[in-house]
Design an enzyme around this catalytic site. Structure first.
Site, PDB file in Angstrom:
ATOM      1  N   ASP A 155       0.793  -1.242   0.000  1.00 51.93           N
ATOM      2  CA  ASP A 155       0.000   0.000   0.000  1.00 51.93           C
ATOM      3  C   ASP A 155       0.825   1.291   0.000  1.00 51.93           C
ATOM      4  O   ASP A 155       0.519   2.231   0.757  1.00 51.93           O
ATOM      5  CB  ASP A 155      -0.968   0.001   1.191  1.00 51.93           C
ATOM      6  N   ASP A 208      -4.615  -0.857  -1.505  1.00 55.77           N
ATOM      7  CA  ASP A 208      -5.937  -0.738  -0.922  1.00 55.77           C
ATOM      8  C   ASP A 208      -6.810  -0.188  -2.054  1.00 55.77           C
ATOM      9  O   ASP A 208      -6.422   0.773  -2.731  1.00 55.77           O
ATOM     10  CB  ASP A 208      -5.819   0.274   0.234  1.00 55.77           C
ATOM     11  N   HIS A 225     -10.648   0.508  -2.581  1.00 52.87           N
ATOM     12  CA  HIS A 225     -11.995   0.496  -2.014  1.00 52.87           C
ATOM     13  C   HIS A 225     -13.063   1.041  -2.957  1.00 52.87           C
ATOM     14  O   HIS A 225     -12.799   1.989  -3.710  1.00 52.87           O
ATOM     15  CB  HIS A 225     -12.040   1.375  -0.758  1.00 52.87           C
ATOM     16  N   HIS A 267     -10.539   6.889   1.548  1.00 52.57           N
ATOM     17  CA  HIS A 267      -9.166   6.784   1.050  1.00 52.57           C
ATOM     18  C   HIS A 267      -9.091   5.652   0.033  1.00 52.57           C
ATOM     19  O   HIS A 267      -9.905   4.730   0.062  1.00 52.57           O
ATOM     20  CB  HIS A 267      -8.188   6.505   2.210  1.00 52.57           C
ATOM     21  N   LYS A 310      -6.774  -5.100  -2.960  1.00 52.78           N
ATOM     22  CA  LYS A 310      -7.474  -5.720  -1.823  1.00 52.78           C
ATOM     23  C   LYS A 310      -8.491  -4.773  -1.213  1.00 52.78           C
ATOM     24  O   LYS A 310      -8.463  -3.573  -1.468  1.00 52.78           O
ATOM     25  CB  LYS A 310      -6.476  -6.166  -0.765  1.00 52.78           C
ATOM     26  N   CYS A 362      -2.176  -2.703   7.751  1.00 48.20           N
ATOM     27  CA  CYS A 362      -2.021  -3.715   6.698  1.00 48.20           C
ATOM     28  C   CYS A 362      -0.733  -4.513   6.814  1.00 48.20           C
ATOM     29  O   CYS A 362      -0.717  -5.702   6.497  1.00 48.20           O
ATOM     30  CB  CYS A 362      -2.185  -3.074   5.328  1.00 48.20           C
TER      31      CYS A 362
HETATM   32  C1  VGL Z   1      -4.697   0.696   5.798  1.00 47.60           C
HETATM   33  C2  VGL Z   1      -6.074   1.907   7.184  1.00 47.60           C
HETATM   34  C3  VGL Z   1      -7.125   1.737   6.312  1.00 47.60           C
HETATM   35  C4  VGL Z   1      -3.329   0.163   5.529  1.00 47.60           C
HETATM   36  C5  VGL Z   1      -5.750   0.497   4.926  1.00 47.60           C
HETATM   37  O1  VGL Z   1      -2.993  -0.042   4.331  1.00 47.60           O
HETATM   38  O2  VGL Z   1      -2.571  -0.044   6.491  1.00 47.60           O
HETATM   39  N1  VGL Z   1      -4.881   1.378   6.923  1.00 47.60           N
HETATM   40  N2  VGL Z   1      -6.966   1.032   5.198  1.00 47.60           N
HETATM   41 ZN    ZN Z   2      -8.380   1.063   3.655  1.00 51.05          ZN
END
Ligand code: VGL
Ligand code: ZN
Length: 202
Positions: free
Chosen positions: A23, A65, A67, A84, A109, A148
């Protein structure tokens, strides 16, 4: 350094190893909607790991990430995060400063509206590809240490991978002060080996 001097772990990347970068996306970097403090500091270091793995013709995996706009982890849906990494948005793109090789394996993901998924292993494609490539050791870095990275390392260990945690290539959100440090302690007590770039370049 200390580790490899005391215990002759062979940390020079070799066949069966892969780099897994979690990420490293604009929204998790300064200026992004869920910026991880000092998250940008890891990028030049991750680029050195990428170069070492690429030179050795070893695979580089990069997760993102990814979403839907109304993901359940967002505040408007009762979650704890600002919106995000919305799939296809600029914030969801990998940092342009990260030197991802053209053949990096991209894992998207947390694409499902109703499931939160902090672990890269929630995406079954990852384990399948790792097995196909004969990978047994994972070198894991990226964002964020306390989400993550932590969930992915837990799963990697429970799936039987040897895990090397890139201490110089992770940063924490620290919603609660100390979350990042506690995450590192948990990962190492579960069996992840904390390393720095000099350990693999020796
Ligand atoms: C993550 C918060 C929300 C991460 C992903 O990649 O660590 N943290 N979504
Ligand atoms: Zn996230």
């Amino acid at each position: 350094m200390k580790n490899s001097a005391l215990f002759p772990l062979n940390l020079r990347p070799h066949s069966g190893d892969a780099l897994l970068l979690i990420d490293v996306q604009n929204d998790f970097l300064p200026g992004g909607s869920l910026a991880v403090p000092s998250g940008d500091e890891i990028i030049p270091i991750l680029n050195r790991y990428i170069e070492a793995f690429s030179k050795a013709s070893l695979p580089v995996y990069a997760s993102r990430d990814w979403h839907p706009p109304d993901h359940r982890s967002f505040r408007a849906q009762g979650g704890i995060w600002p919106p995000h990494c919305i799939a296809g948005s600029r914030g969801a793109e990998f940092s342009p400063k990260l030197d991802l090789p053209a053949n990096a394996v991209i894992i998207s993901k947390a694409t499902n509206l109703n499931a939160d998924a902090y672990s890269d292993f929630d995406e079954p494609d990852l384990e399948q590809s790792l097995h196909q490539n004969g990978i047994s050791r994972l070198f894991i870095g990226g964002l964020a240490t306390d989400y993550c990275v932590l969930y992915t390392v837990r799963d990697a260990l429970s799936h039987g991978f040897e895990v090397h945690l890139l201490l110089d290539g992770i940063r924490a959100i620290n919603v609660k002060p100390g979350d990042g440090q506690r995450a590192i302690e948990e990962m190492t007590s579960l069996g992840a080996h904390p390393i720095h770039f000099e350990d693999i370049a020796a």
